[in-house]
Design an enzyme around this catalytic site. Structure first.
Site, PDB file in Angstrom:
ATOM      1  N   LYS A   1       9.856  10.100  -4.649  1.00 60.16           N
ATOM      2  CA  LYS A   1       8.695  11.207  -5.005  1.00 60.16           C
ATOM      3  C   LYS A   1       9.336  12.265  -5.890  1.00 60.16           C
ATOM      4  O   LYS A   1      10.383  12.605  -6.169  1.00 60.16           O
ATOM      5  CB  LYS A   1       8.285  11.961  -3.812  1.00 60.16           C
ATOM      6  CG  LYS A   1       7.799  11.000  -2.602  1.00 60.16           C
ATOM      7  CD  LYS A   1       6.774  10.362  -3.044  1.00 60.16           C
ATOM      8  CE  LYS A   1       5.609  10.927  -3.043  1.00 60.16           C
ATOM      9  NZ  LYS A   1       4.703  11.241  -1.628  1.00 60.16           N
TER      10      LYS A   1
ATOM     11  N   ASP B   1      -1.366   8.009  -8.303  1.00 60.24           N
ATOM     12  CA  ASP B   1      -2.161   8.437  -7.217  1.00 60.24           C
ATOM     13  C   ASP B   1      -3.687   8.325  -7.431  1.00 60.24           C
ATOM     14  O   ASP B   1      -4.568   8.610  -7.993  1.00 60.24           O
ATOM     15  CB  ASP B   1      -2.107  10.092  -7.718  1.00 60.24           C
ATOM     16  CG  ASP B   1      -1.910  10.922  -6.211  1.00 60.24           C
ATOM     17  OD1 ASP B   1      -2.211  10.417  -5.410  1.00 60.24           O
ATOM     18  OD2 ASP B   1      -1.827  12.303  -6.589  1.00 60.24           O
TER      19      ASP B   1
ATOM     20  N   GLU C   1       8.422   1.221 -11.050  1.00 61.16           N
ATOM     21  CA  GLU C   1       7.054   1.252 -11.628  1.00 61.16           C
ATOM     22  C   GLU C   1       6.604   2.777 -11.374  1.00 61.16           C
ATOM     23  O   GLU C   1       6.931   3.256 -10.320  1.00 61.16           O
ATOM     24  CB  GLU C   1       6.368   0.295 -11.211  1.00 61.16           C
ATOM     25  CG  GLU C   1       6.158  -0.107  -9.821  1.00 61.16           C
ATOM     26  CD  GLU C   1       5.535  -1.452  -9.595  1.00 61.16           C
ATOM     27  OE1 GLU C   1       4.569  -1.515  -8.846  1.00 61.16           O
ATOM     28  OE2 GLU C   1       5.868  -2.360 -10.273  1.00 61.16           O
TER      29      GLU C   1
ATOM     30  N   LYS D   1       4.390   5.467  -9.674  1.00 59.41           N
ATOM     31  CA  LYS D   1       3.441   5.665  -8.355  1.00 59.41           C
ATOM     32  C   LYS D   1       2.135   6.311  -8.888  1.00 59.41           C
ATOM     33  O   LYS D   1       2.246   7.315  -8.882  1.00 59.41           O
ATOM     34  CB  LYS D   1       4.215   6.341  -7.181  1.00 59.41           C
ATOM     35  CG  LYS D   1       3.481   6.298  -5.929  1.00 59.41           C
ATOM     36  CD  LYS D   1       4.243   6.695  -4.972  1.00 59.41           C
ATOM     37  CE  LYS D   1       3.673   6.756  -3.572  1.00 59.41           C
ATOM     38  NZ  LYS D   1       2.147   6.977  -3.391  1.00 59.41           N
TER      39      LYS D   1
ATOM     40  N   CYS E   1      -7.693  25.823  28.650  1.00 61.92           N
ATOM     41  CA  CYS E   1      -7.664  26.595  27.349  1.00 61.92           C
ATOM     42  C   CYS E   1      -8.595  25.728  26.372  1.00 61.92           C
ATOM     43  O   CYS E   1      -8.286  24.472  26.307  1.00 61.92           O
ATOM     44  CB  CYS E   1      -6.163  26.611  26.770  1.00 61.92           C
ATOM     45  SG  CYS E   1      -6.071  26.965  25.357  1.00 61.92           S
TER      46      CYS E   1
ATOM     47  N   TYR F   1      -0.237  -4.167  -8.614  1.00 63.67           N
ATOM     48  CA  TYR F   1       0.839  -4.112  -8.492  1.00 63.67           C
ATOM     49  C   TYR F   1       1.351  -4.898  -7.566  1.00 63.67           C
ATOM     50  O   TYR F   1       2.560  -4.861  -7.230  1.00 63.67           O
ATOM     51  CB  TYR F   1       1.307  -2.603  -8.404  1.00 63.67           C
ATOM     52  CG  TYR F   1       0.666  -1.673  -7.417  1.00 63.67           C
ATOM     53  CD1 TYR F   1       0.806  -2.129  -5.842  1.00 63.67           C
ATOM     54  CD2 TYR F   1      -0.106  -0.747  -7.742  1.00 63.67           C
ATOM     55  CE1 TYR F   1       0.067  -1.254  -5.252  1.00 63.67           C
ATOM     56  CE2 TYR F   1      -0.677   0.213  -6.713  1.00 63.67           C
ATOM     57  CZ  TYR F   1      -0.633  -0.060  -5.578  1.00 63.67           C
ATOM     58  OH  TYR F   1      -1.293   0.589  -4.531  1.00 63.67           O
TER      59      TYR F   1
ATOM     60  N   CYS G   1      -7.562  31.764  24.945  1.00 62.95           N
ATOM     61  CA  CYS G   1      -7.857  31.777  26.146  1.00 62.95           C
ATOM     62  C   CYS G   1      -7.133  32.835  26.766  1.00 62.95           C
ATOM     63  O   CYS G   1      -7.527  33.125  28.097  1.00 62.95           O
ATOM     64  CB  CYS G   1      -7.397  30.419  26.916  1.00 62.95           C
ATOM     65  SG  CYS G   1      -5.860  29.964  27.224  1.00 62.95           S
TER      66      CYS G   1
ATOM     67  N   CYS H   1       1.047  27.958  25.205  1.00 59.55           N
ATOM     68  CA  CYS H   1      -0.068  28.643  25.955  1.00 59.55           C
ATOM     69  C   CYS H   1      -0.178  27.873  27.113  1.00 59.55           C
ATOM     70  O   CYS H   1       0.289  26.730  27.283  1.00 59.55           O
ATOM     71  CB  CYS H   1      -1.366  28.165  25.372  1.00 59.55           C
ATOM     72  SG  CYS H   1      -2.732  28.430  26.487  1.00 59.55           S
TER      73      CYS H   1
ATOM     74  N   CYS I   1      -2.358  33.812  24.365  1.00 57.32           N
ATOM     75  CA  CYS I   1      -3.134  32.578  23.698  1.00 57.32           C
ATOM     76  C   CYS I   1      -4.111  33.292  23.119  1.00 57.32           C
ATOM     77  O   CYS I   1      -5.215  33.688  23.879  1.00 57.32           O
ATOM     78  CB  CYS I   1      -3.364  31.384  24.351  1.00 57.32           C
ATOM     79  SG  CYS I   1      -4.291  30.461  23.694  1.00 57.32           S
TER      80      CYS I   1
HETATM   81  S1  IVH Z   1       3.427  -1.317  -3.672  1.00 59.85           S
HETATM   82  C1  IVH Z   1       3.754  -2.986   0.784  1.00 59.85           C
HETATM   83  N1  IVH Z   1       3.470   0.146  -5.879  1.00 59.85           N
HETATM   84  O1  IVH Z   1       1.276   4.294  -2.583  1.00 59.85           O
HETATM   85  C2  IVH Z   1       3.574  -1.555   0.145  1.00 59.85           C
HETATM   86  N2  IVH Z   1       2.217   1.003  -4.039  1.00 59.85           N
HETATM   87  O2  IVH Z   1       2.768   5.489  -0.551  1.00 59.85           O
HETATM   88  C3  IVH Z   1       2.952  -2.116  -1.141  1.00 59.85           C
HETATM   89  N3  IVH Z   1       0.941   3.161  -4.757  1.00 59.85           N
HETATM   90  O3  IVH Z   1      -0.325   2.538  -0.111  1.00 59.85           O
HETATM   91  C4  IVH Z   1       2.691  -0.706  -2.084  1.00 59.85           C
HETATM   92  N4  IVH Z   1       1.446   3.023  -6.676  1.00 59.85           N
HETATM   93  O4  IVH Z   1      -1.646   3.011  -2.398  1.00 59.85           O
HETATM   94  C5  IVH Z   1       2.986   0.356  -4.556  1.00 59.85           C
HETATM   95  N5  IVH Z   1       3.429   0.809  -7.961  1.00 59.85           N
HETATM   96  C6  IVH Z   1       2.986   0.982  -6.643  1.00 59.85           C
HETATM   97  C7  IVH Z   1       2.150   2.023  -6.219  1.00 59.85           C
HETATM   98  C8  IVH Z   1       1.682   2.038  -4.972  1.00 59.85           C
HETATM   99  C9  IVH Z   1       0.661   3.556  -5.705  1.00 59.85           C
HETATM  100  C10 IVH Z   1       0.312   3.432  -3.353  1.00 59.85           C
HETATM  101  C11 IVH Z   1      -0.368   2.567  -2.558  1.00 59.85           C
HETATM  102  C12 IVH Z   1       0.368   2.848  -1.247  1.00 59.85           C
HETATM  103  C13 IVH Z   1       1.047   4.070  -1.163  1.00 59.85           C
HETATM  104  C14 IVH Z   1       2.010   4.175  -0.196  1.00 59.85           C
END
Ligand code: IVH
Length: 717
Positions: free
Chosen positions: A330, A133, A129, A131, A448, A242, A427, A442, A424
């Site tokens: 990622k 932001d 699914e 991710k 320092c 999620y 200092c 340093c 440094c």
């Molecule tokens: S599951 C036990 N699913 O990404 C872990 N997280 O980098 C539960 N996030 O803290 C997270 N999309 O804020 C999950 N489809 C998704 C997500 C997701 C974004 C975020 C979430 C997490 C962070 C980790």
């Protein structure tokens, strides 16, 4: 409760006496808080007040079950006027491990297959699914009614944003759930802003001549964390569900069906998601999202893969702060070109000199970047980066932007190679690069200022003492005005400044109220768990995970200090030894803790070999100075399990559950799992084809268990 109960050492109190005293302390401390903060007329000395709070904390540590809902230790001084209340997550909110390429993804599925002992032909369904932001948030429903919403915070404890979350429309966050939902349900997901909503919001700001927001993510986070919910109400926030935290009853057997249930209850889901049976399907979904990324209505920074079967998720469990059953794949980092205007030198808390690129500001993936790390001098030489160059900057997620390359065609004719300073910049002390090291350090140590400030800032940082209102800026100011030069000074600040409060208010530019809040925040941290305490000391290489290992292994500050002092003495007596056993028994036992090697043991022992470092600890816990209470860290859960507190070594091939799962299970039962056999080992579990470790165990006459005997002992056979 009689007067003399109060005088008695906490470990002699009965449970009934403790409960009575906690009740009395809660009332008494609340009355003092009111007198101090609301009436501005304290009726006892600060020292006496602190003693009450410490007594309260000590009783709570010994009788955690008696901790009251109105416990003073949950309150920072007065009713929280500035800032949010805190909510402790009943189930921690964790983060995700990352996969950066297809090999990492293959490792992820292979690890899961090994852990679960799946055969190649066994199916392993994984849900993929987007991710998204944004800002993660946990919504708690009781009997179908939204009662609480919290941000992730440090994963254990977040900010209470209930009032703000209530301002989101019902189509994003339902305030009531339909019948059939579990009576207790915590839905977790992401609060975010779409790109279109963000653009409209910014257009409005432009029209009114207000400064523009940088990107949807930061704006969503900032909008949710508004103290005034009417501000949040004016921002177009949305929510995706999620995952979940505490639930009174299971509501699905797979991740995929759990998503369905969330949708039935009215939560929007992050789409497009896919249930993938084969590894190729996972990567196909990933590629599809990479291609569609720009056309989705919201920003995403990768794809999350989750094992579909929830019983498998439970078996896989967690490592450190992330689940074994999920990973974030990622997207490739975003890049841009810009001019390198200068190279600055930053001095860190251990004295490391880090070159920093100062750039002509450029937008990379929605964020303006003006600085980037150059790591170290070798790296600069290897990339041949020179001031005046046009460089490529890369930003991946939250990591510090990096310089990935130089455009040689655009190099000015007079660009000179970078020369590393030998002193440094902070200092003036010599900065030395030792043989075999990439880092130049340093030698100024405590003289320092940069090191001292960095160390103090680390000491109060979020994962260490986490003192609200005491960040880098304030520490620097307190340091420069001579108020705080050593960690213990933080805890004596209030006592020393009491009479000169006006001066402090003048010098710092803090309001009187913020000074009071700061003092309250400091007082609230006088009791601290051992792992945070160890981490806060800022010993080289000792990060959070190692601090936790040490705390769990040694249990108490006293035991840890004694062991480190003994190990340091052994090391001083045998500086040339290259094997832990040759150094001495305590040193050897330290190295037997999994993931602690010789280099780390040496960093720990050199820290303890320095008298001024030992003094830092002594001053902090001295009742006449810092007065800290460092609480013991118990082995996790099940203190009554047969293996709690025992040290176990696994060797050879396990049949029933695989080495990784056996280890995780042992740790969950409170045992310590070591990598090598020593006199301190309680059990050695031998699987098939065990080798030298079994031999050594027999030589030492240790208890040796077959895998079945181990399963019986662990109660899971
Ligand atoms: S599951 C036990 N699913 O990404 C872990 N997280 O980098 C539960 N996030 O803290 C997270 N999309 O804020 C999950 N489809 C998704 C997500 C997701 C974004 C975020 C979430 C997490 C962070 C980790």
């Amino acid at each position: 409760m009689t007067a003399d109960t109060r005088e008695r050492p906490v470990d002699q109190l009965t449970e009934a006496e403790a409960a009575a005293e906690l009740a009395a302390l809660a009332d008494e401390i609340a009355a003092h808080d009111r007198a101090y903060h609301q009436a501005d007329a304290p009726t006892i000395s600060d020292a006496a007040y602190d003693a009450l709070r410490r007594r309260n904390a000590a009783i709570e540590v010994r009788f955690p079950a008696l901790k009251r809902d109105d416990s003073p230790s949950e309150r920072v001084g007065a009713p929280v006027a500035a800032g949010f209340g805190k909510i402790r997550h009943r189930v921690p909110m964790l983060s995700l491990g990352n996969a950066f390429d297809e090999d990492d993804v293959a490792d992820f599925t292979a690890r899961i297959r090994r852990f679960l002992l799946l055969k190649d032909e066994d199916p392993l369904a994984i849900v993929a699914e987007p991710k998204i932001d944004g800002l993660s948030c946990s919504l708690r429903y009781e009997d179908g009614v939204l009662v609480e919403a919290a941000t992730r915070g440090d994963g254990q404890q977040g900010e209470d944003v209930t009032a703000n979350i209530r301002t989101l429309p019902d189509t994003e966050v339902p305030k009531r759930l339909p019948a059939g939902a579990p009576s207790v349900l915590e839905v977790r997901g992401e609060v975010y802003m779409t790109r279109d909503d963000f653009a409209v919001l910014n257009a409005g700001r432009a029209e009114r001549g207000e400064p523009l927001y940088v990107n949807p993510r930061n704006t969503a986070a900032g909008s949710l964390r508004q103290l005034d919910p009417t501000v949040t109400a004016g921002r177009p926030l949305r929510f995706f569900g999620y995952t979940w935290g505490e639930t009174s009853a299971p509501f699905a057997e797979t991740q995929w069906n759990a998503r369905r249930r969330l949708a039935e209850w009215g939560f929007p889901l992050n789409e497009p998601a896919a249930r993938c049976e084969r590894p190729d399907d996972l990567l196909a979904h990933y590629r599809r999202l990479v291609a569609d990324r720009a056309t989705l209505p919201f920003d995403i920074d990768g794809v999350v893969y989750k094992v579909d079967r929830l019983d498998w998720q439970a078996r896989l469990g967690f490592v450190s702060r992330s689940p074994r059953w999920a990973v974030a794949h990622k997207f490739p980092p975003e890049q841009a070109q810009t001019l390198l205007k200068a190279i600055g030198i930053q001095v860190g808390r251990t004295g490391a000199l880090t070159p920093v690129a100062l750039l002509e500001p450029v937008t990379v993936g929605g964020v303006v970047v003006a600085r980037a790390t150059l790591h170290n001098e070798d790296e600069i030489a290897r990339k041949d980066v020179r001031v005046g160059d046009t460089v490529t900057v890369q930003r991946a997620g939250d990591v510090i932007p990096q310089i990935v390359g130089v455009d040689l065609d655009r190099r000015p004719a007079d660009a000179e190679p970078f020369v590393v300073p030998e002193r440094c910049p902070e200092c003036g002390s010599l900065a030395i690069r030792e043989a075999g090291e990439v880092v130049r350090r340093c030698t100024g140590g405590l003289i320092c200022p940069a090191q001292a400030v960095e160390r103090l800032a680390h000491f109060v940082s979020r994962d260490a003492f986490d003192i609200e209102g005491l960040g880098y800026k304030q520490i620097k100011l307190f340091f420069e005005t001579g108020r705080v030069t050593r960690p213990v000074d933080i805890f004596t600040l209030e006592r020393r400044e009491e009479r000169r409060l006006d001066k402090l208010v003048n010098v710092t530019g803090f309001g009187r109220k913020s000074v009071e809040n700061l003092f309250a925040a400091i007082a609230a941290r006088r009791t601290i768990p051992l792992d945070r305490f160890i981490y806060a000391l800022g010993i080289r290489q000792v990060g959070q995970a190692t601090a936790r290992l040490l705390a769990r292994h040694y249990g108490s500050l006293g035991a840890w200090q004694a062991a480190m002092a003994a190990a340091a003495a052994e090391r001083t007596a045998h500086p040339e030894a290259t094997k832990p056993a040759e150094v001495g028994e305590t040193y050897d036992a330290l190295c037997a803790i999994e993931s602690i090697g010789l280099a780390m043991a040496d960093d720990l022992t050199s820290f303890f070999a320095e008298p001024h470092n030992r003094e830092v600890i002594a001053d902090l816990i001295d009742p006449a100075q810092g007065g800290l209470t460092v609480t013991d860290v118990a082995a996790p859960q099940a203190a009554d399990s047969a293996v709690a507190g025992k040290t176990i070594v696994f060797t050879g091939t396990m049949e029933a559950m695989g080495r990784a799962e056996a280890k995780a299970r042992a740790e969950a039962l409170g045992a310590k799992v070591a990598g090598s056999v020593s006199k301190k080992t309680d059990y050695v579990v031998v699987g098939a084809d065990a080798g030298s470790k079994e031999k050594k165990a027999r030589e030492l006459g240790l208890a040796i268990l077959t895998e079945q005997e181990w399963l019986d002992l662990a109660g899971s056979g």
